[in-house]
Design an enzyme around this catalytic site. Structure first.
Site, PDB file in Angstrom:
ATOM      1  N   GLY A   8      14.452  -2.525  -5.497  1.00 52.06           N
ATOM      2  CA  GLY A   8      13.059  -2.105  -5.611  1.00 52.06           C
ATOM      3  C   GLY A   8      12.814  -0.778  -4.907  1.00 52.06           C
ATOM      4  O   GLY A   8      13.065  -0.638  -3.716  1.00 52.06           O
ATOM      5  N   PHE A  11       7.069   1.135  -2.239  1.00 52.17           N
ATOM      6  CA  PHE A  11       6.819   1.626  -0.870  1.00 52.17           C
ATOM      7  C   PHE A  11       7.791   0.993   0.132  1.00 52.17           C
ATOM      8  O   PHE A  11       8.259   1.663   1.045  1.00 52.17           O
ATOM      9  CB  PHE A  11       5.385   1.309  -0.450  1.00 52.17           C
ATOM     10  CG  PHE A  11       4.367   2.147  -1.158  1.00 52.17           C
ATOM     11  CD1 PHE A  11       4.072   3.424  -0.706  1.00 52.17           C
ATOM     12  CD2 PHE A  11       3.713   1.669  -2.276  1.00 52.17           C
ATOM     13  CE1 PHE A  11       3.141   4.214  -1.364  1.00 52.17           C
ATOM     14  CE2 PHE A  11       2.771   2.447  -2.945  1.00 52.17           C
ATOM     15  CZ  PHE A  11       2.496   3.717  -2.486  1.00 52.17           C
ATOM     16  N   VAL A  77      17.719  -6.379 -11.605  1.00 52.40           N
ATOM     17  CA  VAL A  77      18.422  -7.446 -10.885  1.00 52.40           C
ATOM     18  C   VAL A  77      17.944  -8.781 -11.436  1.00 52.40           C
ATOM     19  O   VAL A  77      16.743  -9.050 -11.474  1.00 52.40           O
ATOM     20  CB  VAL A  77      18.170  -7.329  -9.368  1.00 52.40           C
ATOM     21  CG1 VAL A  77      18.736  -8.537  -8.644  1.00 52.40           C
ATOM     22  CG2 VAL A  77      18.795  -6.054  -8.838  1.00 52.40           C
ATOM     23  N   GLU A 168     -12.624  -0.477  -8.855  1.00 50.41           N
ATOM     24  CA  GLU A 168     -12.301   0.903  -9.240  1.00 50.41           C
ATOM     25  C   GLU A 168     -12.325   1.075 -10.758  1.00 50.41           C
ATOM     26  O   GLU A 168     -12.846   2.069 -11.269  1.00 50.41           O
ATOM     27  CB  GLU A 168     -10.925   1.279  -8.657  1.00 50.41           C
ATOM     28  CG  GLU A 168     -11.032   1.564  -7.166  1.00 50.41           C
ATOM     29  CD  GLU A 168      -9.703   1.624  -6.416  1.00 50.41           C
ATOM     30  OE1 GLU A 168      -9.728   1.940  -5.224  1.00 50.41           O
ATOM     31  OE2 GLU A 168      -8.646   1.357  -7.011  1.00 50.41           O
TER      32      GLU A 168
HETATM   33  C1  LIG Z   1      -3.646  -0.909  -9.515  1.00 48.81           C
HETATM   34  C2  LIG Z   1      -3.256  -1.052  -8.079  1.00 48.81           C
HETATM   35  C3  LIG Z   1      -4.012  -0.428  -7.094  1.00 48.81           C
HETATM   36  C4  LIG Z   1      -3.666  -0.547  -5.755  1.00 48.81           C
HETATM   37  N1  LIG Z   1      -4.419   0.108  -4.823  1.00 48.81           N
HETATM   38  C5  LIG Z   1      -4.042   0.050  -3.521  1.00 48.81           C
HETATM   39  C6  LIG Z   1      -4.763   0.779  -2.532  1.00 48.81           C
HETATM   40  O1  LIG Z   1      -5.749   1.463  -2.833  1.00 48.81           O
HETATM   41  N2  LIG Z   1      -4.330   0.706  -1.242  1.00 48.81           N
HETATM   42  C7  LIG Z   1      -3.248  -0.037  -0.897  1.00 48.81           C
HETATM   43  O2  LIG Z   1      -2.875  -0.060   0.285  1.00 48.81           O
HETATM   44  N3  LIG Z   1      -2.555  -0.744  -1.800  1.00 48.81           N
HETATM   45  C8  LIG Z   1      -2.917  -0.720  -3.104  1.00 48.81           C
HETATM   46  N4  LIG Z   1      -2.209  -1.420  -4.038  1.00 48.81           N
HETATM   47  C9  LIG Z   1      -1.107  -2.278  -3.591  1.00 48.81           C
HETATM   48  C10 LIG Z   1       0.147  -1.463  -3.346  1.00 48.81           C
HETATM   49  O3  LIG Z   1       0.398  -0.593  -4.413  1.00 48.81           O
HETATM   50  C11 LIG Z   1       1.292  -2.430  -3.134  1.00 48.81           C
HETATM   51  O4  LIG Z   1       0.995  -3.215  -2.011  1.00 48.81           O
HETATM   52  C12 LIG Z   1       2.600  -1.716  -2.920  1.00 48.81           C
HETATM   53  O5  LIG Z   1       2.936  -0.951  -4.049  1.00 48.81           O
HETATM   54  C13 LIG Z   1       3.710  -2.711  -2.613  1.00 48.81           C
HETATM   55  O6  LIG Z   1       4.914  -2.021  -2.459  1.00 48.81           O
HETATM   56  P1  LIG Z   1       6.283  -2.769  -2.759  1.00 48.81           P
HETATM   57  O7  LIG Z   1       7.366  -1.817  -2.401  1.00 48.81           O
HETATM   58  O8  LIG Z   1       6.293  -4.099  -2.112  1.00 48.81           O
HETATM   59  O9  LIG Z   1       6.285  -3.060  -4.312  1.00 48.81           O
HETATM   60  P2  LIG Z   1       6.113  -2.061  -5.551  1.00 48.81           P
HETATM   61  O10 LIG Z   1       5.497  -0.767  -5.146  1.00 48.81           O
HETATM   62  O11 LIG Z   1       5.452  -2.856  -6.603  1.00 48.81           O
HETATM   63  O12 LIG Z   1       7.611  -1.761  -5.966  1.00 48.81           O
HETATM   64  C14 LIG Z   1       8.482  -2.754  -6.449  1.00 48.81           C
HETATM   65  C15 LIG Z   1       9.615  -2.069  -7.183  1.00 48.81           C
HETATM   66  O13 LIG Z   1      10.583  -3.043  -7.533  1.00 48.81           O
HETATM   67  C16 LIG Z   1      11.056  -2.794  -8.835  1.00 48.81           C
HETATM   68  N5  LIG Z   1      11.542  -4.074  -9.358  1.00 48.81           N
HETATM   69  C17 LIG Z   1      10.846  -5.200  -9.531  1.00 48.81           C
HETATM   70  N6  LIG Z   1      11.637  -6.191  -9.965  1.00 48.81           N
HETATM   71  C18 LIG Z   1      12.866  -5.659 -10.090  1.00 48.81           C
HETATM   72  C19 LIG Z   1      14.131  -6.182 -10.505  1.00 48.81           C
HETATM   73  N7  LIG Z   1      14.270  -7.459 -10.872  1.00 48.81           N
HETATM   74  N8  LIG Z   1      15.191  -5.351 -10.518  1.00 48.81           N
HETATM   75  C20 LIG Z   1      15.065  -4.063 -10.130  1.00 48.81           C
HETATM   76  N9  LIG Z   1      13.898  -3.519  -9.715  1.00 48.81           N
HETATM   77  C21 LIG Z   1      12.822  -4.313  -9.694  1.00 48.81           C
HETATM   78  C22 LIG Z   1       9.843  -2.239  -9.567  1.00 48.81           C
HETATM   79  O14 LIG Z   1      10.237  -1.455 -10.682  1.00 48.81           O
HETATM   80  C23 LIG Z   1       9.169  -1.409  -8.477  1.00 48.81           C
HETATM   81  O15 LIG Z   1       9.594  -0.065  -8.492  1.00 48.81           O
HETATM   82  C24 LIG Z   1      -2.538  -1.321  -5.393  1.00 48.81           C
HETATM   83  C25 LIG Z   1      -1.779  -1.962  -6.378  1.00 48.81           C
HETATM   84  C26 LIG Z   1      -2.132  -1.818  -7.712  1.00 48.81           C
HETATM   85  C27 LIG Z   1      -1.306  -2.497  -8.776  1.00 48.81           C
END
Ligand SMILES: Cc1cc2nc3c(=O)[nH]c(=O)nc-3n(C[C@H](O)[C@H](O)[C@H](O)COP(=O)(O)OP(=O)(O)OC[C@H]3O[C@@H](n4cnc5c(N)ncnc54)[C@H](O)[C@@H]3O)c2cc1C
Length: 449
Positions: A8, A11, A77, A168
């Protein structure tokens, strides 16, 4: 060389890679099903034609190119065998010494995946493009319609879910309807547009203070958005939604009501919570598997008082950094440190000059909150070029009310063959109106941090 595999590039995963970048004794492989990092907090602006997808997506390879020990591989994955340290992907197998799971979430329809076709969620660029297409098509079809009933339906928008994303989206439709319709459409009276937020709890933006929720609700009303509190959507079809016994005929229904961690944690056999998040220990490792960590939206981190960290970008970012530092501690023979979360507060924007921001007892609304919202989002957006482009787009839109990308094309349609379907889920109880009797809290009944 210790081999760390990160699944992944959101962030969380990205910040693990940055922590380990160019460190001696470790090589890193980052796997993601896309070859880009997506800045999800601005995805609604892509859906509402304010920004283009390329302005909020950045190639992972470019972001990590300065780290010689980091390799980026595009792949999905499927599962992991934690006993043989093997990762099974769509292109073959990989082994690891340390694994970081950071797969984020998917939209979740509470066991009603059949609703997805009629009410797209907002998690990917493809979904944002689909939402944009539906909203624009609704305006176009209403402009040419001679039938008042049909016109009324086409100009009715229902957003299911009153969290920041729902607010939003609804606020943007309200703003767009006012300024875009009145300027460019000759056969639509912007007053005909009806926008609803259907929310199952007593108030929208529940994680904010009641005072800021009230301000947001008033600001939405000024943009023509009606908030339907304590209203659980019980059915969605091609013509609208059912809320209990009340039907709202709507041309466009959007889903912003729920997300669920990707099912991979459960597939592997880790202990997960009811939202599918992997339960992690205080050092963010998976209990019983010290060589596996989970972070970001996919992790369930619980404080001793029972509060759970919410799915926020700042949580994911900090967890990624902490995981990276603990992997380095392991390599240097130092003890791991428990994760300490620094609360950076929360924000939501409703429209031009209107936002709310809260950090501890500091509560802001209106223009000051909006300026902070703009600055924070620009700061966290990756790449100087993206920041400049987005700033220029925002500046242009601010003074002209012009939106950048309002072109629609039927060939771009991807539903119902949606590439990233919601996770299949067992039928679940929909949150009923009785939830309105409960104090505000998240799905687990616990107030979020
Ligand atoms: C529309 C929207 C608005 C938001 N607004 C805000 C905001 O204003 N402020 C805030 O703080 N948060 C906000 N969030 C929440 C924030 O974006 C998430 O908390 C954050 O992106 C989480 O990060 P992460 O790394 O856990 O997951 P993600 O950023 O979702 O990244 C997960 C990654 O894993 C990859 N992945 C998933 N499954 C697999 C697999 N099986 N194999 C390989 N790769 C895989 C995906 O492609 C992705 O790139 C928002 C979310 C959304 C959807």
């Amino acid at each position: 060389m210790k081999h760390v595999v990160i699944v992944g590039g959101g962030f969380a995963g990205l910040n693990v890679a940055r922590e380990l970048g160019n460190k001696r004794g470790v090589r890193v492989t980052l796997l993601d099903k896309h070859n880009f990092h997506l800045f999800q907090p601005l995805l609604y602006q892509v859906a509402m034609a304010a920004l283009n997808a390329g302005e909020i997506a950045y190639p992972l390879r470019m972001m990590l190119s300065k780290y010689k020990n980091v390799t980026v591989l595009k792949g999905i994955v499927k599962t992991v065998d934690p006993f043989t340290n093997t990762i099974f992907t769509d292109f073959g197998e990989l082994t690891y010494d340390t694994l970081v799971m950071a797969c984020g979430t998917k939209h979740h329809y509470f066991g009603h995946n059949e609703w997805e076709e009629f009410a797209p969620g907002l998690k990917t660029i493809a979904q944002a493009a689909e939402i944009r297409r539906r909203v624009m098509e609704a305006y176009e079809n209403a402009e040419r319609s001679q039938n008042p009933e049909e016109k009324r339906k086409l100009l009715t928008f229902v957003v299911v879910g009153g969290g920041p994303t729902g607010v939003e989206l609804a606020g943007s439709i309200g703003e767009m309807s006012r300024h875009y319709l009145s300027k460019y459409f000759k056969n639509i009276d912007p007053k005909q547009v009806r926008i609803f937020i259907a929310h199952s709890a007593p108030r929208i933006l529940q994680t904010f203070s009641a005072e800021l929720t009230d301000k947001a609700t008033r600001a939405l009303a000024e943009l023509g958005v009606e908030v339907l509190s304590c209203c659980t959507v019980t059915s969605i079809d091609a013509d609208g939604v059912l809320i209990g016994s009340e039907r709202i005929d709507a041309g466009t229904v959007l889903w912003a009501a729920g997300v669920r961690a990707t099912s991979i944690g459960k597939t592997i056999g880790f202990e997960t919570d009811r939202s599918g998040r992997i339960i992690v220990a205080e050092d963010l490792s998976v209990p019983g598997h010290p060589d596996i960590f989970a972070g970001g939206d996919q992790a369930h981190f619980e404080f001793p008082d029972g509060n759970i960290l919410p799915g926020l970008a700042s949580v994911a970012l900090q967890e990624g950094q902490a995981i990276g530092r603990n992997i380095l501690n392991d390599m240097q023979g130092k003890p791991r440190k428990p994760f300490v979360y620094k609360d950076k507060g929360q924000m939501a924007t409703i429209g031009k000059n209107i936002a709310i921001a809260e950090r501890g007892q500091v509560r802001l609304s209106g223009i000051p909150a909006w300026i902070i919202w703009l600055a924070v989002h620009l700061y966290y957006l990756s790449g100087a070029k993206h920041r400049i482009f987005v700033l220029l787009q925002w500046g242009w839109s601010y003074f002209t009310f012009g939106h950048g990308a309002r072109i629609v094309n039927k060939e771009w349609r991807f539903y119902p063959t949606v590439p990233e379907k919601a996770e299949p889920a067992e039928k679940e109880e929909l949150v009923s109106d009785s939830a309105c009797a409960l104090p505000s809290g998240d799905a687990d009944g616990k107030t979020r941090q």
